[in-house]
Design an enzyme around this catalytic site. Sequence first.
Site, PDB file in Angstrom:
ATOM      1  N   LYS A  45      18.060  40.121  58.436  1.00 42.07           N
ATOM      2  CA  LYS A  45      17.201  39.076  57.899  1.00 42.07           C
ATOM      3  C   LYS A  45      17.465  38.721  56.360  1.00 42.07           C
ATOM      4  O   LYS A  45      16.938  39.685  55.576  1.00 42.07           O
ATOM      5  CB  LYS A  45      15.794  39.268  58.273  1.00 42.07           C
ATOM      6  CG  LYS A  45      15.014  37.914  58.006  1.00 42.07           C
ATOM      7  CD  LYS A  45      13.487  38.372  57.883  1.00 42.07           C
ATOM      8  CE  LYS A  45      13.090  38.593  56.169  1.00 42.07           C
ATOM      9  NZ  LYS A  45      13.780  37.614  55.160  1.00 42.07           N
ATOM     10  N   GLY A  69      14.827  45.724  48.431  1.00 44.20           N
ATOM     11  CA  GLY A  69      13.839  44.707  47.949  1.00 44.20           C
ATOM     12  C   GLY A  69      12.852  45.520  47.064  1.00 44.20           C
ATOM     13  O   GLY A  69      13.285  46.504  46.519  1.00 44.20           O
ATOM     14  N   SER A  70      11.754  44.955  46.948  1.00 43.01           N
ATOM     15  CA  SER A  70      10.834  45.587  46.170  1.00 43.01           C
ATOM     16  C   SER A  70      10.090  46.820  46.823  1.00 43.01           C
ATOM     17  O   SER A  70       9.921  46.884  47.946  1.00 43.01           O
ATOM     18  CB  SER A  70       9.638  44.509  45.946  1.00 43.01           C
ATOM     19  OG  SER A  70       8.908  44.183  47.027  1.00 43.01           O
ATOM     20  N   ALA A  95       6.948  47.534  46.782  1.00 42.81           N
ATOM     21  CA  ALA A  95       5.755  47.039  47.634  1.00 42.81           C
ATOM     22  C   ALA A  95       6.077  46.741  49.014  1.00 42.81           C
ATOM     23  O   ALA A  95       5.414  47.428  49.821  1.00 42.81           O
ATOM     24  CB  ALA A  95       4.989  45.957  46.990  1.00 42.81           C
ATOM     25  N   ALA A 100       8.826  47.714  50.407  1.00 47.17           N
ATOM     26  CA  ALA A 100       9.153  49.101  50.867  1.00 47.17           C
ATOM     27  C   ALA A 100       7.861  49.817  51.638  1.00 47.17           C
ATOM     28  O   ALA A 100       8.077  50.639  52.756  1.00 47.17           O
ATOM     29  CB  ALA A 100      10.007  49.816  50.089  1.00 47.17           C
ATOM     30  N   GLU A 104      16.308  50.601  49.366  1.00 47.75           N
ATOM     31  CA  GLU A 104      16.869  50.701  48.032  1.00 47.75           C
ATOM     32  C   GLU A 104      15.921  49.692  47.186  1.00 47.75           C
ATOM     33  O   GLU A 104      15.884  48.230  47.383  1.00 47.75           O
ATOM     34  CB  GLU A 104      18.324  49.816  47.948  1.00 47.75           C
ATOM     35  CG  GLU A 104      19.271  50.925  48.720  1.00 47.75           C
ATOM     36  CD  GLU A 104      20.598  50.447  48.820  1.00 47.75           C
ATOM     37  OE1 GLU A 104      21.089  49.445  48.348  1.00 47.75           O
ATOM     38  OE2 GLU A 104      21.422  51.483  49.128  1.00 47.75           O
ATOM     39  N   CYS A 154      18.842  44.684  40.262  1.00 47.09           N
ATOM     40  CA  CYS A 154      17.941  45.969  40.115  1.00 47.09           C
ATOM     41  C   CYS A 154      18.444  47.030  39.041  1.00 47.09           C
ATOM     42  O   CYS A 154      17.803  47.600  38.706  1.00 47.09           O
ATOM     43  CB  CYS A 154      17.832  46.471  41.547  1.00 47.09           C
ATOM     44  SG  CYS A 154      19.538  46.868  42.166  1.00 47.09           S
ATOM     45  N   GLU A 187       8.625  46.423  36.531  1.00 49.05           N
ATOM     46  CA  GLU A 187       9.791  45.662  36.804  1.00 49.05           C
ATOM     47  C   GLU A 187       9.445  44.377  36.554  1.00 49.05           C
ATOM     48  O   GLU A 187       8.631  43.687  37.114  1.00 49.05           O
ATOM     49  CB  GLU A 187      10.291  45.937  38.000  1.00 49.05           C
ATOM     50  CG  GLU A 187      11.635  45.353  38.299  1.00 49.05           C
ATOM     51  CD  GLU A 187      12.156  45.462  39.780  1.00 49.05           C
ATOM     52  OE1 GLU A 187      11.454  45.295  40.646  1.00 49.05           O
ATOM     53  OE2 GLU A 187      13.449  45.682  40.095  1.00 49.05           O
TER      54      GLU A 187
HETATM   55  P1  NAD Z   1      10.797  41.499  48.421  1.00 52.76           P
HETATM   56  O1  NAD Z   1      10.330  42.956  48.713  1.00 52.76           O
HETATM   57  O2  NAD Z   1       9.841  40.686  48.079  1.00 52.76           O
HETATM   58  O3  NAD Z   1      11.876  40.976  49.569  1.00 52.76           O
HETATM   59  C1  NAD Z   1      12.999  41.729  50.164  1.00 52.76           C
HETATM   60  C2  NAD Z   1      13.207  41.470  51.575  1.00 52.76           C
HETATM   61  O4  NAD Z   1      12.043  41.785  52.268  1.00 52.76           O
HETATM   62  C3  NAD Z   1      13.062  39.580  51.877  1.00 52.76           C
HETATM   63  O5  NAD Z   1      14.405  39.549  52.951  1.00 52.76           O
HETATM   64  C4  NAD Z   1      12.012  39.572  52.310  1.00 52.76           C
HETATM   65  O6  NAD Z   1      11.572  38.528  53.231  1.00 52.76           O
HETATM   66  C5  NAD Z   1      11.540  40.769  53.103  1.00 52.76           C
HETATM   67  N1  NAD Z   1      10.304  41.260  53.491  1.00 52.76           N
HETATM   68  C6  NAD Z   1       9.321  40.806  52.779  1.00 52.76           C
HETATM   69  N2  NAD Z   1       7.999  41.253  53.223  1.00 52.76           N
HETATM   70  C7  NAD Z   1       8.324  41.772  54.471  1.00 52.76           C
HETATM   71  C8  NAD Z   1       7.476  42.556  55.408  1.00 52.76           C
HETATM   72  N3  NAD Z   1       6.189  42.701  55.431  1.00 52.76           N
HETATM   73  N4  NAD Z   1       8.328  42.999  56.434  1.00 52.76           N
HETATM   74  C9  NAD Z   1       9.741  42.983  56.390  1.00 52.76           C
HETATM   75  N5  NAD Z   1      10.332  42.355  55.584  1.00 52.76           N
HETATM   76  C10 NAD Z   1       9.631  41.709  54.383  1.00 52.76           C
HETATM   77  O7  NAD Z   1      12.038  41.502  47.210  1.00 52.76           O
HETATM   78  P2  NAD Z   1      12.540  40.395  46.706  1.00 52.76           P
HETATM   79  O8  NAD Z   1      11.666  39.544  45.707  1.00 52.76           O
HETATM   80  O9  NAD Z   1      13.343  39.521  47.531  1.00 52.76           O
HETATM   81  O10 NAD Z   1      13.761  41.305  45.611  1.00 52.76           O
HETATM   82  C11 NAD Z   1      13.536  41.740  44.519  1.00 52.76           C
HETATM   83  C12 NAD Z   1      13.344  43.085  44.575  1.00 52.76           C
HETATM   84  O11 NAD Z   1      14.433  43.796  44.900  1.00 52.76           O
HETATM   85  C13 NAD Z   1      13.365  43.886  43.199  1.00 52.76           C
HETATM   86  O12 NAD Z   1      12.346  44.733  43.061  1.00 52.76           O
HETATM   87  C14 NAD Z   1      14.781  44.574  42.847  1.00 52.76           C
HETATM   88  O13 NAD Z   1      14.892  45.533  42.030  1.00 52.76           O
HETATM   89  C15 NAD Z   1      14.772  45.091  44.246  1.00 52.76           C
HETATM   90  N6  NAD Z   1      16.164  45.276  44.728  1.00 52.76           N
HETATM   91  C16 NAD Z   1      16.805  46.541  44.645  1.00 52.76           C
HETATM   92  C17 NAD Z   1      17.955  46.754  44.821  1.00 52.76           C
HETATM   93  C18 NAD Z   1      18.632  48.133  44.827  1.00 52.76           C
HETATM   94  O14 NAD Z   1      19.749  48.156  45.537  1.00 52.76           O
HETATM   95  N7  NAD Z   1      17.927  49.240  44.613  1.00 52.76           N
HETATM   96  C19 NAD Z   1      19.103  45.836  44.772  1.00 52.76           C
HETATM   97  C20 NAD Z   1      18.643  44.315  44.577  1.00 52.76           C
HETATM   98  C21 NAD Z   1      17.311  44.031  44.566  1.00 52.76           C
END
Ligand code: NAD
Length: 490
Positions: free
Chosen positions: A181, A234-235, A237, A239, A256, A290, A394
Amino acid sequence: MPNPSEQSSCLVLENFIGGKFVPCRTHIDSYDPSVGEVYCRVPDSGAPEVEAAVAAAKEAFPGWSARSPEQRAQVLNKLADLLDANVEEFAQAESRDQGKTVTFARTVDIPRSAYNFRFFASSLLHHTNDCSQMDHMGCLHYTIRCPVGVAGLISPWNLPLYLLTWKIAPAIAAGNTVVAKPSEMTSVTAWMMCKLMQQAGVPPGVVNIVFGTGPKAGDALVGHPDVPLVSFTGSTATAQYITERSAPYCKKLSLELGGKNPAIIFADADLDRCIETTVRSSFSNQGEICLCTSRIYVEGSIYSEFLERFVAAAKKWKTGAPSDPGNDNGALISKEHLEKVRSFVALAKSEGGTVHCGEGVDQLHLPERNAKGYFMPATVISGISDSSRVMQEEIFGPVTCVSSFHSEEEAVSKGNGVRYGLAATVWSRDVGKVHRMARKIQAGLVWTNCWLVRDLNLPFGGMKNSGVGREGGKDSYHFFTEVKTVTVKH
Ligand code: NAD
């Protein structure tokens, strides 16, 4: 291959399930961030679509996992070739969908996506297992590794295809089937890649892509009992939520997450190289990586010189239309995100910080077409306390803060003084100092005298609130397989 960058009518995406494009009844608007208008409609999938995708992945698993690693590698290599052959279309589409410059997408996102498939196709062929003999017991122990089953893969919007393929490639190379997804804000290149899956000979059901929001499609995937493994980028929160949601099923998780990455610059650093690299590490991809630097700590004796030269270099970092090859940065992902990033600059000002360049200081000269886009110039701030939210949270935009330190101990303590631990850069010509810092800095990645140089064989990931687990080469293979210890008594 449809090219979304050239289509004037609204593009409507479909899910990819069991090797077929499947329409969805409801959709979400997706914006072109450089003009601030809806140009694409993304399936608003939920539990039924995820259920169908998991069923397709389960059905495909026995056949795919029974193939030899070489046979799977052939398919991955073909996919890499197809991506390489279509770099331009994918780069244009990634830029339009995400706001990044076409140059960045053409030179970083898409080539790296192809390389992810090529790398894991090859990497898979080179893993060996353990063996141990216990002659006094008449036993031989050895390990075997088996694919886990259906992998749930969830990726963010900042490096859309790059981070999605970073998960799909090792998962299927190891013999799993997947339900992925992508972010609902950047789904187009994943959808385009589905067509290549068919051409590359990826069997139906091996890769299923379900588009939609996190709370609906993502939640259904994380909570599905037949998905034993989730790789999430992703973020922090989200995770935390995913960890709770998957706990009843004891799923294998790789997380990650976000960062608040320090650059630690000692007085003996090669300042020319350091400034050029630290501008890139702070602002590349609009600061939406990130691994971007967002706190710069400079040794007191060179602080003034560094700040003056760094600000001058940051002012040359150009922001504007993503299609203009003269620009270094394009637009931020969304209006909401732009407002969030701006709010940090406002907070810094309200706390007495100095904004040296960028937001509120330098005017952007945008083409009329981009007047409503989500642009923000490279911004440098100083004079902020380490405990400020600006230094702790962040920001994920083109904003970096500069501060000073006066001893190695203070540099370590400031560098480690946040809840994150993803990446750090250390600048010094003293090898001993560099080694000491690398040991003491709490980060999964420590780059010394460079930034973003990666060998995909080595572990990637963060500590503290920046993640759980590592991916890359052997670590990805371990994550996407289950190990068994077998004992044979003769
Ligand atoms: P996000 O957590 O809002 O979303 C990431 C993904 O998770 C999206 O596909 C989103 O639809 C999905 N998601 C959101 N809520 C969910 C839930 N309740 N259940 C399952 N899936 C859900 O993050 P974002 O705003 O898309 O991305 C930015 C963040 O990602 C930043 O914090 C950035 O640092 C981080 N990031 C980390 C890395 C790494 O390798 N460490 C790489 C890139 C981005």
